[in-house]
Design an enzyme around this catalytic site. Structure first.
Site, mmCIF file in Angstrom:
data_model
loop_
_atom_site.group_PDB
_atom_site.id
_atom_site.type_symbol
_atom_site.label_atom_id
_atom_site.label_comp_id
_atom_site.label_asym_id
_atom_site.label_seq_id
_atom_site.Cartn_x
_atom_site.Cartn_y
_atom_site.Cartn_z
ATOM 1 N N THR A 149 22.672 17.558 -15.810
ATOM 2 C CA THR A 149 21.550 18.434 -15.462
ATOM 3 C C THR A 149 21.055 18.099 -14.062
ATOM 4 O O THR A 149 20.718 16.942 -13.771
ATOM 5 C CB THR A 149 20.402 18.261 -16.471
ATOM 6 N N ALA A 206 25.864 9.432 -2.577
ATOM 7 C CA ALA A 206 27.153 9.362 -1.890
ATOM 8 C C ALA A 206 28.141 8.454 -2.617
ATOM 9 O O ALA A 206 29.349 8.691 -2.561
ATOM 10 C CB ALA A 206 26.956 8.876 -0.456
ATOM 11 N N THR A 207 27.651 7.430 -3.313
ATOM 12 C CA THR A 207 28.569 6.548 -4.040
ATOM 13 C C THR A 207 29.334 7.338 -5.095
ATOM 14 O O THR A 207 30.558 7.194 -5.229
ATOM 15 C CB THR A 207 27.797 5.385 -4.688
ATOM 16 N N GLN A 209 26.220 8.465 7.316
ATOM 17 C CA GLN A 209 25.445 8.007 8.470
ATOM 18 C C GLN A 209 25.557 8.952 9.669
ATOM 19 O O GLN A 209 24.822 8.785 10.640
ATOM 20 C CB GLN A 209 25.910 6.607 8.881
ATOM 21 N N ASN A 226 27.988 2.328 9.022
ATOM 22 C CA ASN A 226 26.608 2.047 8.630
ATOM 23 C C ASN A 226 26.085 0.724 9.188
ATOM 24 O O ASN A 226 24.877 0.557 9.352
ATOM 25 C CB ASN A 226 26.483 2.037 7.097
ATOM 26 N N CYS A 251 23.379 -2.415 0.887
ATOM 27 C CA CYS A 251 24.067 -2.532 -0.401
ATOM 28 C C CYS A 251 24.608 -3.936 -0.642
ATOM 29 O O CYS A 251 24.855 -4.331 -1.777
ATOM 30 C CB CYS A 251 25.211 -1.529 -0.469
ATOM 31 N N HIS A 260 19.025 10.707 1.404
ATOM 32 C CA HIS A 260 18.000 9.766 1.866
ATOM 33 C C HIS A 260 18.301 9.164 3.232
ATOM 34 O O HIS A 260 17.468 8.433 3.786
ATOM 35 C CB HIS A 260 17.742 8.676 0.818
#
Length: 370
Positions: free
Chosen positions: A230, A69-70, A175, A147, A313, A194
């Protein structure tokens, strides 16, 4: 170990592991190769993409895989600014660092950034938003579910305000995806595997037709021609299966976390205060404050229970949570707050046991301080 850190990451579902295994052990071909094996891997990626699009449930959009997501949020913000003649971004003070730090960076490139305040409930003031979102605005960025405190922002209304002036709406739905209904208004939606019982290292950006940001990564242009690199068939397959399960289990998961919320609340006395709105929220996130508590010490003492101070984070930085400070909490109050996260695989008995230990050690800490 009792795991109560579902906002940091979620346990990988067994079905996800099974979906990934063939693409790790046997079918390891490069999905961008024209070989038979390569085409098979590419087909598996498209199956995963379709599953994610189905789970998102929005029409006229496409989904591009990213490393997480970052990357998706960086791409959405920087790429939208690059394709627009407008030089203004509006966001919210309680956004994730992936948004706020990116906004800090573009501000250094001459882009005006407005960071909207929130009330004590953690929800943005729509009157402030309406005043800030004007014809100079290229992008409005807002998180669906916070979050750290679990509050739900009025994303659909913010999207309406953005569209009224011709701006693009970006939603960080990391979230919220698979936990609460997806908002209808955004043009760009960032997702992560995740957080929904999928693997780490894979996320993506849903894009409404006509709102695609310019490419952030250049090279082979493998991913829909807009994102180079890839792809991992295993990670994509895992994300697709996690999205399918999230959609299938969403109602059951919601009922489960609401029961867990009641179990958790019944374990804490009135001396504990919930941070953020009690009504407009996702119930799998409980952020609590006990004035005078040394929350970092509490976590260190309860080694068999996984919970947190706030965003994973920002852990270890020593700084008080910017989210809690935005609610008006003092630095001391922010350092006296803990976050409990629970979900699909959390049992009522283990949650009750964990809360009992947290309350006991917190009381001992207070008695020692007195």
């Amino acid at each position: 170990m009792i795991y109560l850190d579902y906002q940091a990451t979620t346990p990988v579902a067994p079905e996800v592991v099974a979906a990934m295994r063939p693409w790790i052990e046997e079918k390891f071909a490069n999905p961008h190769s024209p070989s038979t094996w390569g085409r098979e891997a590419a087909a598996a990626i498209e199956v995963a993409r379709d599953r994610i699009l189905t789970a998102v449930g929005l029409d006229e959009g496409r989904f591009a895989f990213t490393s997480g997501a970052t990357e998706a949020l960086n791409w959405a913000i920087k790429g939208t600014i690059e394709r627009s003649e407008r030089r203004r971004v509006v966001t919210i003070a309680t956004e994730h660092a992936a948004v706020l730090d990116t906004c800090d960076w573009i501000e250094g490139q001459g882009i005006a950034v407005v960071r909207l305040p929130v009330g004590p409930d953690g929800i943005v003031d729509l009157n402030e938003a309406e005043r800030a979102i004007d014809e100079r605005t290229a992008l409005v960025a807002a998180m669906l579910v916070n979050n750290e405190i679990g509050v739900i922002q009025p994303v659909e209304r913010l999207a309406e305000l953005a569209h009224q002036v011709g701006a693009v709406m970006l939603c960080d739905a990391v979230q919220g995806f698979g936990r609460v209904p997806m908002p209808l208004g955004p043009d760009l939606i960032a997702l992560s595997a995740h957080k929904i019982h999928g693997p780490k290292g894979i996320g993506g950006l849903w894009m409404r037709k006509g709102a695609e940001p310019r490419a952030l990564l250049h090279g082979g242009g493998q991913e829909l021609g807009v994102r180079s690199g890839t792809l991992s068939p295993a990670l994509c397959a895992g994300f697709g299966e996690a999205a399918r399960l999230a959609s299938e289990c969403q109602e059951r998961d919601r009922d489960h976390v609401e029961k867990l919320w009641e179990v958790a609340l019944s374990s804490f006395s009135d001396n504990w205060t919930i941070n953020g709105s009690v009504t407009s929220r996702y119930h799998g996130n409980l952020n609590l404050r006990l004035d005078g508590l040394d929350a970092a010490r509490l976590i260190a003492e309860l080694r068999n229970i996984a919970f947190s101070l706030g965003s994973a984070c920002a852990s270890g930085s020593g700084r008080p949570s910017h989210v809690l400070r935005a609610l008006g909490l003092t630095e001391r109050q922010a350092h006296s707050s803990i976050r409990l996260g629970f979900g699909r695989y959390t049992g009522e008995a283990e949650l009750r046991s964990a809360c009992r230990h947290i309350v006991r050690v917190a009381r001992e800490q207070q008695e020692w301080a007195a």
